[in-house]
Design a protein around this motif. Structure first.
Motif, mmCIF file in Angstrom:
data_model
loop_
_atom_site.group_PDB
_atom_site.id
_atom_site.type_symbol
_atom_site.label_atom_id
_atom_site.label_comp_id
_atom_site.label_asym_id
_atom_site.label_seq_id
_atom_site.Cartn_x
_atom_site.Cartn_y
_atom_site.Cartn_z
ATOM 1 N N ALA A 141 17.390 -24.547 9.263
ATOM 2 C CA ALA A 141 16.995 -25.476 8.199
ATOM 3 C C ALA A 141 15.962 -26.492 8.672
ATOM 4 C CB ALA A 141 18.228 -26.191 7.660
ATOM 5 N N ASP A 142 16.151 -27.020 9.878
ATOM 6 C CA ASP A 142 15.261 -28.084 10.347
ATOM 7 C C ASP A 142 14.795 -27.746 11.767
ATOM 8 O OD1 ASP A 142 13.858 -30.407 10.511
ATOM 9 O OD2 ASP A 142 15.591 -31.653 11.053
ATOM 10 N N PRO A 143 13.865 -26.786 11.875
ATOM 11 C CA PRO A 143 13.509 -26.278 13.210
ATOM 12 C C PRO A 143 12.746 -27.293 14.037
ATOM 13 C CG PRO A 143 12.051 -25.375 11.547
ATOM 14 C CD PRO A 143 13.096 -26.144 10.805
ATOM 15 N N GLY A 144 12.960 -27.250 15.328
ATOM 16 C CA GLY A 144 12.181 -28.073 16.254
ATOM 17 C C GLY A 144 10.906 -27.358 16.656
ATOM 18 N N ASP A 145 10.089 -28.060 17.477
ATOM 19 C CA ASP A 145 8.800 -27.500 17.901
ATOM 20 C C ASP A 145 8.966 -26.145 18.591
ATOM 21 O OD1 ASP A 145 7.959 -29.911 16.980
ATOM 22 O OD2 ASP A 145 7.169 -30.653 18.894
ATOM 23 N N ALA A 146 9.905 -26.081 19.520
ATOM 24 C CA ALA A 146 10.069 -24.860 20.309
ATOM 25 C C ALA A 146 10.465 -23.682 19.423
ATOM 26 C CB ALA A 146 11.124 -25.086 21.397
ATOM 27 N N GLU A 147 11.296 -23.971 18.416
ATOM 28 C CA GLU A 147 11.735 -22.888 17.529
ATOM 29 C C GLU A 147 10.575 -22.377 16.680
ATOM 30 O OE1 GLU A 147 16.372 -24.327 17.097
ATOM 31 O OE2 GLU A 147 14.762 -25.391 16.077
ATOM 32 N N VAL A 148 9.712 -23.265 16.217
ATOM 33 C CA VAL A 148 8.561 -22.842 15.424
ATOM 34 C C VAL A 148 7.602 -22.036 16.304
ATOM 35 C CG1 VAL A 148 6.543 -23.625 14.109
ATOM 36 C CG2 VAL A 148 8.752 -24.769 13.812
ATOM 37 N N MET A 198 2.264 -25.929 10.871
ATOM 38 C CA MET A 198 3.191 -24.804 10.919
ATOM 39 C C MET A 198 4.619 -25.256 10.592
ATOM 40 S SD MET A 198 1.102 -22.477 11.265
ATOM 41 C CE MET A 198 2.286 -21.129 11.227
ATOM 42 N N LYS A 199 4.972 -26.491 10.932
ATOM 43 C CA LYS A 199 6.298 -26.992 10.548
ATOM 44 C C LYS A 199 6.360 -27.196 9.050
ATOM 45 C CE LYS A 199 8.569 -29.628 13.507
ATOM 46 N NZ LYS A 199 8.903 -30.689 14.509
ATOM 47 N N ASP A 200 5.238 -27.627 8.457
ATOM 48 C CA ASP A 200 5.177 -27.723 6.996
ATOM 49 C C ASP A 200 5.317 -26.332 6.369
ATOM 50 O OD1 ASP A 200 4.909 -30.425 7.009
ATOM 51 O OD2 ASP A 200 2.738 -30.444 6.630
ATOM 52 N N VAL A 201 4.662 -25.367 7.031
ATOM 53 C CA VAL A 201 4.687 -23.983 6.510
ATOM 54 C C VAL A 201 6.114 -23.485 6.431
ATOM 55 C CG1 VAL A 201 4.160 -21.589 7.135
ATOM 56 C CG2 VAL A 201 2.344 -23.315 7.155
ATOM 57 N N VAL A 202 6.862 -23.637 7.525
ATOM 58 C CA VAL A 202 8.218 -23.097 7.503
ATOM 59 C C VAL A 202 9.122 -23.916 6.577
ATOM 60 C CG1 VAL A 202 8.035 -22.040 9.785
ATOM 61 C CG2 VAL A 202 8.928 -24.357 9.580
ATOM 62 N N ALA A 203 8.679 -25.145 6.253
ATOM 63 C CA ALA A 203 9.444 -25.929 5.276
ATOM 64 C C ALA A 203 8.913 -25.679 3.855
ATOM 65 C CB ALA A 203 9.365 -27.407 5.620
ATOM 66 N N MET A 204 7.970 -24.710 3.745
ATOM 67 C CA MET A 204 7.376 -24.347 2.451
ATOM 68 C C MET A 204 6.600 -25.486 1.833
ATOM 69 S SD MET A 204 7.402 -21.267 1.406
ATOM 70 C CE MET A 204 7.509 -20.967 -0.355
ATOM 71 N N ALA A 205 5.890 -26.247 2.656
ATOM 72 C CA ALA A 205 5.111 -27.357 2.092
ATOM 73 C C ALA A 205 3.626 -27.107 2.247
ATOM 74 C CB ALA A 205 5.504 -28.666 2.804
ATOM 75 N N VAL A 206 3.246 -25.833 2.304
ATOM 76 C CA VAL A 206 1.812 -25.529 2.444
ATOM 77 C C VAL A 206 1.121 -25.642 1.095
ATOM 78 C CG1 VAL A 206 2.130 -24.030 4.431
ATOM 79 C CG2 VAL A 206 2.309 -23.087 2.119
ATOM 80 N N PRO A 207 -0.207 -25.893 1.094
ATOM 81 C CA PRO A 207 -0.934 -26.050 -0.175
ATOM 82 C C PRO A 207 -0.894 -24.744 -0.987
ATOM 83 C CG PRO A 207 -2.292 -26.730 1.691
ATOM 84 C CD PRO A 207 -1.056 -26.133 2.257
ATOM 85 N N ASP A 212 8.323 -20.309 19.045
ATOM 86 C CA ASP A 212 8.931 -18.998 19.322
ATOM 87 C C ASP A 212 8.774 -18.070 18.132
ATOM 88 O OD1 ASP A 212 9.670 -19.331 21.852
ATOM 89 O OD2 ASP A 212 11.843 -19.541 21.489
ATOM 90 N N ALA A 213 8.987 -18.633 16.954
ATOM 91 C CA ALA A 213 8.895 -17.814 15.738
ATOM 92 C C ALA A 213 7.468 -17.294 15.551
ATOM 93 C CB ALA A 213 9.318 -18.640 14.521
ATOM 94 N N MET A 214 6.476 -18.137 15.814
ATOM 95 C CA MET A 214 5.086 -17.702 15.662
ATOM 96 C C MET A 214 4.761 -16.560 16.613
ATOM 97 S SD MET A 214 3.373 -21.455 15.392
ATOM 98 C CE MET A 214 1.695 -20.915 15.382
ATOM 99 N N ARG A 215 5.239 -16.684 17.864
ATOM 100 C CA ARG A 215 4.967 -15.627 18.844
ATOM 101 C C ARG A 215 5.629 -14.322 18.427
ATOM 102 N NH1 ARG A 215 8.079 -13.995 22.387
ATOM 103 N NH2 ARG A 215 9.418 -15.838 22.353
ATOM 104 N N THR A 216 6.892 -14.429 17.989
ATOM 105 C CA THR A 216 7.608 -13.222 17.571
ATOM 106 C C THR A 216 6.921 -12.582 16.353
ATOM 107 O OG1 THR A 216 9.667 -14.214 18.319
ATOM 108 C CG2 THR A 216 9.862 -12.352 16.800
ATOM 109 N N TYR A 217 6.513 -13.420 15.413
ATOM 110 C CA TYR A 217 5.868 -12.904 14.200
ATOM 111 C C TYR A 217 4.567 -12.169 14.557
ATOM 112 C CZ TYR A 217 4.230 -12.835 9.331
ATOM 113 O OH TYR A 217 3.811 -12.443 8.084
ATOM 114 N N ALA A 218 3.757 -12.783 15.453
ATOM 115 C CA ALA A 218 2.507 -12.133 15.871
ATOM 116 C C ALA A 218 2.804 -10.791 16.542
ATOM 117 C CB ALA A 218 1.730 -13.040 16.823
#
Ligand SMILES: [Zn+2]
Length: 350
Positions: free
Chosen positions: A289-296, A341-350, A298-304
């Motif tokens: 729900a509220d990811p920290g920097d490291a989690e975001v 990217m933290k906004d992105v995972v919180a769905m706050a992108v434009p 890690d997620a970006m690397r895994t997604y790529a």
């Protein structure tokens, strides 16, 4: 060119070889002042049954023979040399050899040459379809390797474009040579390459080009793109690099407008949608729900890495280098990209 075609697909090159042999016979007869071989005896014996009813071929050979008979011996020698030169495709694209173009030949032979070698025998004899089938079944991704963005339909569907890599208007002796014929997406062929001379630049200077039948794998790398550097201040200023880079890739980009198309048609238009897709993926896969920097991060690397596994699936192949680039910037401490990217995972992108 993102990948090369298998050279084995060019094995059925007998029609090209027949044409060259018949032309050689015509020249030998004229040079020796011998009576011309009658039709169908001029057809190489192994293919006489297949070709002897091709009256269009007979007409064109007769026109060629009549024109060749009026040339001087040195002029005929120039034509014969040109036949060899224009078909040394692998050497021509590396600039290790050169060739005359059609307009360099004696005027009287130009039209008969163009007619004879532009004749659409390949399609009627099924050679073209077997050539495409061999390529389609051998390559791992059914996309146009000249842009990576156009899907190829399966054999049996309406035919994809077949490009004369060395254009037939300039190099007609290679027009029926499978080594010079390459399946190409319609956009690449009809909107970008057209009849451009792959061997020479606009000023007429020789240039190196990719051999379409060489074993090659080239990657698009976006790591040097500048986040928020685009015209809107939000989208990256895309720096599109090729790995490996080469003078051949410069020709490829000049002829096919690869960077321009990737930026305009894929990266700029898909960037925000791809961030939204990443957001949905993050929620499903990570469930944090509220990811920290490291989690975001890690997620970006895994997604790529996940995206890279899909390989060349049309324009989607550019997702992996986009997220590799974003991950690289975040990892290097770019707080603004990380905040995005933290906004992105919180769905706050434009
Ligand atoms: Zn294409």
């Amino acid at each position: 060119m993102l990948f090369g075609y298998p050279i084995a697909a060019t094995a059925e090159n007998w029609l090209h070889e027949c044409l060259l042999e018949m032309v050689q016979t015509i020249h030998t007869n004229h040079d020796g002042r011998q009576v011309a071989l009658a039709w169908p005896d001029i057809i190489p014996a192994a293919h006489r049954d297949t070709l002897h009813r091709r009256t269009g071929l007979y007409d064109r050979l007769a026109q060629y023979s009549a024109a060749a008979g009026k040339l001087s011996v040195p002029e005929r020698q120039q034509v014969l040399a040109c036949i060899v030169q224009q078909n040394r495709i692998a050497d021509l694209v590396t600039c290790s050899t050169d060739c005359d173009s059609l307009s360099d030949l004696p005027k009287a032979i130009q039209a008969p040459v163009a007619e004879l070698f532009a004749f659409e025998l390949l399609t009627g004899l099924g050679v073209r379809d077997r050539h495409y089938h061999a390529i389609y079944t051998a390559v791992p991704y059914h996309v146009c390797p000249f842009c990576g963005c156009e899907y190829f339909d399966a054999p049996g569907a309406p035919r994809e474009d077949l490009d004369h890599y060395l254009p037939k208007s300039l190099y007609p002796f290679a027009a029926a040579n499978l080594r010079n014929l390459v399946p190409m997406g319609m956009k690449c062929n009809e909107r970008y390459k057209l009849a451009q001379d792959i061997l020479r630049d606009a000023a007429g200077g020789r240039r190196r080009s990719f051999d379409p039948y060489a074993d090659r794998h080239l990657k698009v790398v976006l790591d040097n793109s500048v986040p928020f550097g685009g015209a809107d201040g939000q989208t990256p200023d895309w720096q599109i690099n090729f790995d490996p880079d080469s003078v051949e890739s410069t020709t490829w980009d000049n002829v096919f407008h690869v960077r321009e198309r990737i930026k305009r048609d894929v990266l700029d238009s898909s960037f925000w949608q791809w961030l939204r897709d990443f957001s949905a993926w993050f929620k499903k896969r990570m469930g944090i729900a509220d990811p920290g920097d490291a989690e975001v991060l890690d997620a970006m690397r895994t997604y790529a890495e996940d995206m890279a596994l899909t390989g060349l699936t049309a324009r989607e192949f550019l997702r992996a280098p986009v997220f590799q680039m974003l991950h690289r910037h975040c990892k290097a401490g770019n707080q603004r990209v990380l905040a995005l990217m933290k906004d992105v995972v919180a769905m706050a992108v434009p």
